[in-house]
Scaffold this motif. Sequence first.
Motif, PDB file in Angstrom:
ATOM      1  N   GLY A 592      13.354  15.323  29.858  1.00  0.00           N
ATOM      2  CA  GLY A 592      12.970  15.057  31.240  1.00  0.00           C
ATOM      3  C   GLY A 592      13.923  15.790  32.169  1.00  0.00           C
ATOM      4  N   GLU A 593      14.594  15.038  33.019  1.00  0.00           N
ATOM      5  CA  GLU A 593      15.552  15.655  33.938  1.00  0.00           C
ATOM      6  C   GLU A 593      16.983  15.563  33.405  1.00  0.00           C
ATOM      7  N   GLN A 594      17.175  14.943  32.237  1.00  0.00           N
ATOM      8  CA  GLN A 594      18.503  14.792  31.652  1.00  0.00           C
ATOM      9  C   GLN A 594      18.726  15.872  30.595  1.00  0.00           C
ATOM     10  N   PRO A 595      19.977  16.266  30.384  1.00  0.00           N
ATOM     11  CA  PRO A 595      20.254  17.241  29.322  1.00  0.00           C
ATOM     12  C   PRO A 595      20.058  16.612  27.933  1.00  0.00           C
ATOM     13  N   ARG A 596      19.631  17.416  26.982  1.00  0.00           N
ATOM     14  CA  ARG A 596      19.450  16.939  25.610  1.00  0.00           C
ATOM     15  C   ARG A 596      20.665  17.385  24.786  1.00  0.00           C
ATOM     16  N   PHE A 597      21.249  16.454  23.997  1.00  0.00           N
ATOM     17  CA  PHE A 597      22.457  16.740  23.233  1.00  0.00           C
ATOM     18  C   PHE A 597      22.172  16.986  21.756  1.00  0.00           C
ATOM     19  N   LYS A 598      21.276  16.202  21.155  1.00  0.00           N
ATOM     20  CA  LYS A 598      21.027  16.349  19.710  1.00  0.00           C
ATOM     21  C   LYS A 598      20.002  17.462  19.480  1.00  0.00           C
ATOM     22  N   GLN A 599      20.387  18.647  19.795  1.00  0.00           N
ATOM     23  CA  GLN A 599      19.442  19.769  19.725  1.00  0.00           C
ATOM     24  C   GLN A 599      19.117  20.184  18.299  1.00  0.00           C
ATOM     25  N   ASN A 600      20.041  19.924  17.377  1.00  0.00           N
ATOM     26  CA  ASN A 600      19.826  20.365  15.996  1.00  0.00           C
ATOM     27  C   ASN A 600      18.934  19.402  15.208  1.00  0.00           C
ATOM     28  N   ARG A 601      18.302  18.462  15.889  1.00  0.00           N
ATOM     29  CA  ARG A 601      17.391  17.526  15.234  1.00  0.00           C
ATOM     30  C   ARG A 601      15.929  17.865  15.528  1.00  0.00           C
ATOM     31  N   LEU A 602      15.660  18.976  16.183  1.00  0.00           N
ATOM     32  CA  LEU A 602      14.289  19.313  16.578  1.00  0.00           C
ATOM     33  C   LEU A 602      13.800  20.574  15.862  1.00  0.00           C
ATOM     34  N   ILE A 603      12.606  20.484  15.298  1.00  0.00           N
ATOM     35  CA  ILE A 603      11.885  21.628  14.733  1.00  0.00           C
ATOM     36  C   ILE A 603      10.532  21.705  15.462  1.00  0.00           C
ATOM     37  N   PHE A 604      10.058  22.911  15.730  1.00  0.00           N
ATOM     38  CA  PHE A 604       8.856  23.068  16.542  1.00  0.00           C
ATOM     39  C   PHE A 604       7.733  23.728  15.729  1.00  0.00           C
ATOM     40  N   LEU A 605       6.508  23.286  15.983  1.00  0.00           N
ATOM     41  CA  LEU A 605       5.308  23.881  15.389  1.00  0.00           C
ATOM     42  C   LEU A 605       4.438  24.389  16.529  1.00  0.00           C
ATOM     43  N   ALA A 606       4.168  25.686  16.513  1.00  0.00           N
ATOM     44  CA  ALA A 606       3.443  26.315  17.629  1.00  0.00           C
ATOM     45  C   ALA A 606       2.124  26.912  17.140  1.00  0.00           C
ATOM     46  N   PRO A 607       1.124  26.936  18.021  1.00  0.00           N
ATOM     47  CA  PRO A 607      -0.155  27.562  17.648  1.00  0.00           C
ATOM     48  C   PRO A 607      -0.078  29.076  17.760  1.00  0.00           C
ATOM     49  N   ASP A 608      -0.882  29.742  16.964  1.00  0.00           N
ATOM     50  CA  ASP A 608      -0.971  31.196  17.044  1.00  0.00           C
ATOM     51  C   ASP A 608      -1.738  31.562  18.316  1.00  0.00           C
ATOM     52  N   ALA A 609      -1.145  32.402  19.129  1.00  0.00           N
ATOM     53  CA  ALA A 609      -1.733  32.720  20.431  1.00  0.00           C
ATOM     54  C   ALA A 609      -3.112  33.343  20.298  1.00  0.00           C
ATOM     55  N   ASP A 610      -3.333  34.109  19.223  1.00  0.00           N
ATOM     56  CA  ASP A 610      -4.615  34.777  19.048  1.00  0.00           C
ATOM     57  C   ASP A 610      -5.693  33.849  18.513  1.00  0.00           C
ATOM     58  N   SER A 611      -5.320  32.668  18.021  1.00  0.00           N
ATOM     59  CA  SER A 611      -6.286  31.743  17.434  1.00  0.00           C
ATOM     60  C   SER A 611      -6.643  30.578  18.342  1.00  0.00           C
ATOM     61  N   VAL A 612      -5.923  30.449  19.431  1.00  0.00           N
ATOM     62  CA  VAL A 612      -6.124  29.282  20.293  1.00  0.00           C
ATOM     63  C   VAL A 612      -7.537  29.229  20.845  1.00  0.00           C
ATOM     64  N   SER A 613      -8.070  30.354  21.281  1.00  0.00           N
ATOM     65  CA  SER A 613      -9.417  30.360  21.873  1.00  0.00           C
ATOM     66  C   SER A 613     -10.455  29.932  20.845  1.00  0.00           C
ATOM     67  N   ARG A 614     -10.300  30.389  19.586  1.00  0.00           N
ATOM     68  CA  ARG A 614     -11.246  29.988  18.543  1.00  0.00           C
ATOM     69  C   ARG A 614     -11.108  28.506  18.224  1.00  0.00           C
ATOM     70  N   LEU A 615      -9.875  28.008  18.248  1.00  0.00           N
ATOM     71  CA  LEU A 615      -9.656  26.587  18.003  1.00  0.00           C
ATOM     72  C   LEU A 615     -10.358  25.744  19.060  1.00  0.00           C
ATOM     73  N   LYS A 616     -10.194  26.098  20.317  1.00  0.00           N
ATOM     74  CA  LYS A 616     -10.820  25.324  21.385  1.00  0.00           C
ATOM     75  C   LYS A 616     -12.340  25.437  21.318  1.00  0.00           C
ATOM     76  N   ASP A 617     -12.835  26.610  20.960  1.00  0.00           N
ATOM     77  CA  ASP A 617     -14.285  26.767  20.832  1.00  0.00           C
ATOM     78  C   ASP A 617     -14.826  25.898  19.700  1.00  0.00           C
ATOM     79  N   GLN A 618     -14.087  25.831  18.590  1.00  0.00           N
ATOM     80  CA  GLN A 618     -14.527  24.992  17.475  1.00  0.00           C
ATOM     81  C   GLN A 618     -14.496  23.518  17.853  1.00  0.00           C
ATOM     82  N   VAL A 619     -13.513  23.121  18.649  1.00  0.00           N
ATOM     83  CA  VAL A 619     -13.454  21.736  19.118  1.00  0.00           C
ATOM     84  C   VAL A 619     -14.677  21.434  19.982  1.00  0.00           C
ATOM     85  N   ARG A 620     -15.041  22.361  20.841  1.00  0.00           N
ATOM     86  CA  ARG A 620     -16.234  22.167  21.671  1.00  0.00           C
ATOM     87  C   ARG A 620     -17.480  22.029  20.799  1.00  0.00           C
ATOM     88  N   SER A 621     -17.555  22.813  19.721  1.00  0.00           N
ATOM     89  CA  SER A 621     -18.705  22.704  18.809  1.00  0.00           C
ATOM     90  C   SER A 621     -18.769  21.305  18.193  1.00  0.00           C
TER      91      SER A 621
END
Length: 951
Positions: A592-621
């Motif tokens: 939020g507006e506070q600093p984060r200290f335990k930074q080494n406890r986070l791992i991130f999963l990101a979507p492929d930028a080129d696949s996002v449009s197909r993912l959203k289209d499939q959700v609409r289907s």
Amino acid sequence: MNLKPWREIAVPHEDVLKGTFQQAEFAADLSRVHLGTATAEYQDPSLFFQRTFITEGMRLLLDSVVHRLTGRGGDPVIQLQTAFGGGKTHTMLAVYHLAKGEVSASDMPGIPAILNAAGVVEMPRARIAVLDGIRLSPNQPMKRDGLAVNTLWGELAWQLGGAEGYTMVREADESGTSPGKGVLADLLGRYAPCVILIDELVAYIRQFEEGKTLSGGSFDSNLSFLQALTEALKAVPTAVLLASLPESDKEAGSQRGVKALAALSHYFGRVQALWKPVSSEEAFEIVRRRLFSSIGDKLGAEAVCRAFADYYIANAADLPHETQEARYFERLMHAYPIHPEVFVRLYEDWSSLDNFQRTRGVLKLMAKIIHRLWKDNNSDLLIMPGSLPLYDVDTRNESIYYLPQGWDPVLESDVDGERAETTELESVDTRLGSVQACRRTARTIFLGSAPTTSSQMVRGIELERVLLGCVQPGQQIGVFKDALRRLNDRLHYLNSGNNRFWFDTRPNLRREMEDRKRRFQDKDDVIPAVRDRVQRTLAPGVFSGVHVFTASADIPDDWALRLIVLPPTAGYSRSGDQSAIRYATEILKHRGEQPRFKQNRLIFLAPDADSVSRLKDQVRSVLAWQSIVADIKDLKLNLDQYQARQASRSLDDANDALRGMVKESYRWMLAPAQFAERGKGLSELQWEAFQVNAGAQSLTQELERVLRENELLITEWAPIHLHNVLKAWFWKDGNAEASALTVWQQTCQQLYLPRLKDDAVFQAAMGAGAESRDFFGFAQGKEDARYLGFSYGKRASLFMDASLLLIEPVTAAAYLQAERAAEEAARPQPTSVETQGAMGSASTRGGGTPAPHAGDSANGGYPTGTPSPAPAVKKHFYGSIDLDAFQAKKQFADLVDEVVQQFTVRQGVRVKIAIEIQADSDAGFDDGLQRAVKENCNVLRFKNAEFEAGD
């Protein structure tokens, strides 16, 4: 090789080229030929046989007729029973011209070979009687030279013998009763050799009502006549009867027609030879001869057929299996210039329609097709299903004439024409337009699927047959597959399922689905649905928490390991979109507006930028199909059962595709890191991206694999690695010890330190290194220079809190040595005064050895002036214990941990363990128990294992 198109090799008949053919010209009329009023192609024997392909069945039939008329055997009664339009009348015409003998056999192509095979030099001219059930009327007598001929037997006698012949059956004709078989035998014998041709017999008999007599007799009298006639024919060796009967009850018409067919089949079945003249393969040649006058370049035709056959073999995986057979080349040659698949579809599918005749219907339709293709300079190698000019009004009308109402808009909007979707697609994509891939594909599907009905269990044609109907040698099959995919997405009336495709007169559900897709908005519908699917896909696994599209303020800043799933708006690409990095950095640095200290406890999963449009289209289907299925259940959509099932299957397919699309889209693991650079200190924040295998069965397990293999997460930690971390970051600048809790907390906060799964991993590493003097020592606290609860090189019970210290090994060793020296110095030593006093009061024996006092024994010692002997070194240990038979496994494990390991961890100590087992039973041990115990003891290598008899 430069292959020639069909129009440069095959030449159509003049009437086909000019388009001057009439429907009646395709209908062989036996009565008109008998009366001499038919068109030349049927009336002229030479022209008739020029355009007639003598099939195997027809050859055998003509051979039988030749034998019969020459008195050499043959069948007296032949029933021609084929489907509607199957060539029955055409076969009778062949017998008619052969038997009448108006021209010599040499002028009738195909006949000389039959006569030679039968050993007949010249055919006798036979009398011929033609009884046409359509032309004759049961209640309207025929006028013959002033005579009224009422019945079938009267007409038969008149045609064979004129007035003289009619006299033989006149009484029976006038009374409407059947003549006996003797009279009929005399009639046939007098005018033999003779041929009787009866066409459309059921159509005549079914007109008689039960119990009612007409001028033509009654239902029963006509059946009696036919029975007597078939029996009489056996008595006349040069007379033959050919009668045509429909193949099915549907063709028989009314209930009386069905009854008549059953009765006639029974009577003819007693003496008949049943012939089915035309096979599907032979129909190719029949149609070709009628539509084409000649094949000008036979080598050119063979080259084209060979090219097709070779092309099919080279693309075996995409085409029907029968194209891989050697005989398929022969089929191509037989059907040339028409592709065999055209005939297969017309004879197998279109002939199932009630009003489509197998031969006549095919001729009519193909004549219009060939006329238009010739006029438009069609350059296809063969006339294929994909060649059909459905843009042409005449061809289109001829096609839909046989179909139910509603097909015209299907052809106009989806299949062919200037306003069709197929034309628009080809105009936009020149790759498709250069080979007319969309139109050819749509035409093929129409030809193969239009005759189907909604009641069929399996509809449409397979992908392999679609390709077979439109692809030519030299073209890429992939172009047509791409065209089919485009059509599947765009067309209103095209349906698909189970790798089959078909057109229907009702708009498909896909179009309804596409319309509904536009209703759903990203923020309110699509993103929440994606969140839900991702949450279903991921399980916690090694992560204490999984946060899907969670705001940074709602992600705790604690010691737990957490997976942060970024929303579709934060996509990642190695060379493009980096919005995921910016989004993840904000979460990493702030809560939020506070600093984060335990930074080494986070791992991130990101979507492929080129696949996002197909993912959203499939959700609409998926959302669209869900709404359709819901409306079907609520009766808001009026669909048939097939479409309702199709909607449910489409929803299942869309859900399956979405599951795969989620894994395909969320395939980037982002890990923050910092690195120590020599002479430069710590680097700036860096992000490492690791691609996740989208094909893995479990996304959670795949994430754990990537973490483990790339050492992004430590689940098991060796003491040496903890030692190295302590040495590099904590035991420096004069500090020889570090708080264990601080070290653990720093690994959770600092990105340059290893990322441990949890504190249990840290404590396991400390415990594993406790017994060694190579890694670290321990203390539970420190007062001034003194360590409290010091432990070094031995097992210790550790409790990780703020007071637990990890001590550098050299410092720990020095402290241990100093501690031992202090203990040695603190041990009490005997003084010199005490020694002298003891010696002065002691008495000696002989050589001065002090003699013991009488009270020494009671005092428990010797005189104090004599030094105590050194204690003996303990070199052996023996121990025994009785174990409870029911808790022996646990007790033995405790024994090993608490006693045996005290010896085995020290070098040079030899440990030997012996186990003694004694079991007693008052009742004695049975043989099975004894055998089992002895076998198990042998396997476990007991030195002794014996059972003894009791007293």
